[in-house]
Design an enzyme around this catalytic site. Sequence first.
Site, PDB file in Angstrom:
ATOM      1  N   ARG A 261      46.666  39.658  25.919  1.00  0.00           N
ATOM      2  CA  ARG A 261      47.900  40.109  26.676  1.00  0.00           C
ATOM      3  C   ARG A 261      48.495  38.848  27.181  1.00  0.00           C
ATOM      4  NH1 ARG A 261      46.470  45.751  29.633  1.00  0.00           N
ATOM      5  NH2 ARG A 261      45.471  46.769  27.765  1.00  0.00           N
ATOM      6  N   ARG A 276      43.203  37.857  35.960  1.00  0.00           N
ATOM      7  CA  ARG A 276      44.198  37.862  35.238  1.00  0.00           C
ATOM      8  C   ARG A 276      44.114  37.130  33.848  1.00  0.00           C
ATOM      9  NH1 ARG A 276      48.474  41.341  36.325  1.00  0.00           N
ATOM     10  NH2 ARG A 276      48.605  41.930  38.501  1.00  0.00           N
ATOM     11  N   GLU A 350      42.545  47.407  40.188  1.00  0.00           N
ATOM     12  CA  GLU A 350      42.222  48.347  39.172  1.00  0.00           C
ATOM     13  C   GLU A 350      41.226  47.759  38.076  1.00  0.00           C
ATOM     14  OE1 GLU A 350      44.436  49.288  35.035  1.00  0.00           O
ATOM     15  OE2 GLU A 350      45.706  48.845  36.917  1.00  0.00           O
ATOM     16  N   SER A 353      41.998  52.499  33.764  1.00  0.00           N
ATOM     17  CA  SER A 353      43.297  53.360  33.655  1.00  0.00           C
ATOM     18  C   SER A 353      43.278  54.485  32.572  1.00  0.00           C
ATOM     19  CB  SER A 353      44.704  52.512  33.071  1.00  0.00           C
ATOM     20  OG  SER A 353      45.703  53.086  33.291  1.00  0.00           O
ATOM     21  N   ARG A 392      37.261  41.223  34.317  1.00  0.00           N
ATOM     22  CA  ARG A 392      37.922  41.747  35.350  1.00  0.00           C
ATOM     23  C   ARG A 392      36.739  42.380  36.444  1.00  0.00           C
ATOM     24  NH1 ARG A 392      43.524  44.777  36.865  1.00  0.00           N
ATOM     25  NH2 ARG A 392      44.444  42.701  36.040  1.00  0.00           N
TER      26      ARG A 392
END
Length: 428
Positions: A261, A276, A350, A353, A392
């Site tokens: 990403r 990130r 987070e 999801s 993460r």
Amino acid sequence: MLDIKYIAENPELIKEGLAKKGYTKEDIDIDALIALYKDINKLKTSSQALSEEKNKLSNSIKSASADERPAIIAKSKQIGEELKVEQEKLAAEQEKFDNVMWRMPNMPSPESPVGKDDSENVVRRKVGELPKFDFTPRDHIELMEMNDWSEMERIAKVSGSRTYAIKNDLAKLELAMHMMVLDKLRANGFTVITVPSISKEKPLYGQGYLPFSRDEVYYMPADDIYLSGTAELILNSLRADEILQENELPILYAGFSPCFRREAGAAGKDTRGLVRVHQFMKTEQFVICKNDVAESEKWHKKLLQISEEVLQDLELPYQVLEVCTGDMGAPKYRQYDLEAWVPSQNCYRETHSCSNITEWQARRTNLRYRDNADGKVKFVHTLNNTGIATPRALVPFIENHQNADGTVNIPEKLRPYMGGVAKIGKNA
């Protein structure tokens, strides 16, 4: 993508759903879309009539007399020119229509909290006790440095910012987490599958990355190939254009792949460490089930349950958020996020999801099944949820389980995947 017939029959309901997701009339004009749909149908009808008339004239030429043929040929040519104009007009109108329909978001669940952005997401529950340290805890970057677990500065010279290279026990821990989750998913009936991280453009429209998030996706123009941001992208198109039998459902995939990403919207956020990064590893839960909201909501809860079990097995305190309508994104019907506690940031971040997409993706990929009861062909429902995403997940893990000497405790359920050790680190 939504059913245009449903939109035309329920315009006020659609407008209400768009408003809940933060769309305005300037974004998507439903009245104009319906008018365009009606115009297209008229053009299709008139084009079909002209085409049929032209065919009749063409077929009549052979049986016509020499005197009649010139007039028939002239009439056929005239109709052919009219048909060309109609078809060009139809193609232009169809392109306008398709552009709007590709941008049409899914309607949110009546159960989803209505809100404008992430500030109005609702905490449904908190699970686990927050850690209490009798020493000054370190953040994950300090822990990596003191235990020789990373090459963050060196890898930045090689690969640029937002990249990572972890090593020794932390690298083993990353792989252990994925193996633990894959085993859990397999025990729950999922098919474990590894998928590529490259994709043609069409699956990005099918999944919903395009046309909404083009700036988030890596594109290689020389090959006309995109890098995938999640195994969901690949799995969603794996059965595209197929008609399944109802007894094949549900189909459960545990997809593992490297993911990419651009993080284009994250300028200045989490520039240090592992939160990130441009490339990461992800195990994804993906479900294909019958076209029934009660059925897909059942699987939605199951996916959420599995991810909660993962965080509980990792002995991480977490909270469950129900995502509000304005924050859930275009494809989502209903969404939950799981957030694990990060001591150094004094907040939850987070990790998972979990989304019910209903038939929105299936309409874009043309994935259907034949209903046993009535024999009708229907679009499936699709759902997705993170199994585990690293690096993460390593951030809350090593921060919550750290000791004063810099070692990190390994929870009991993860130990079989770590060679049985109870803790890792230079002083372990």
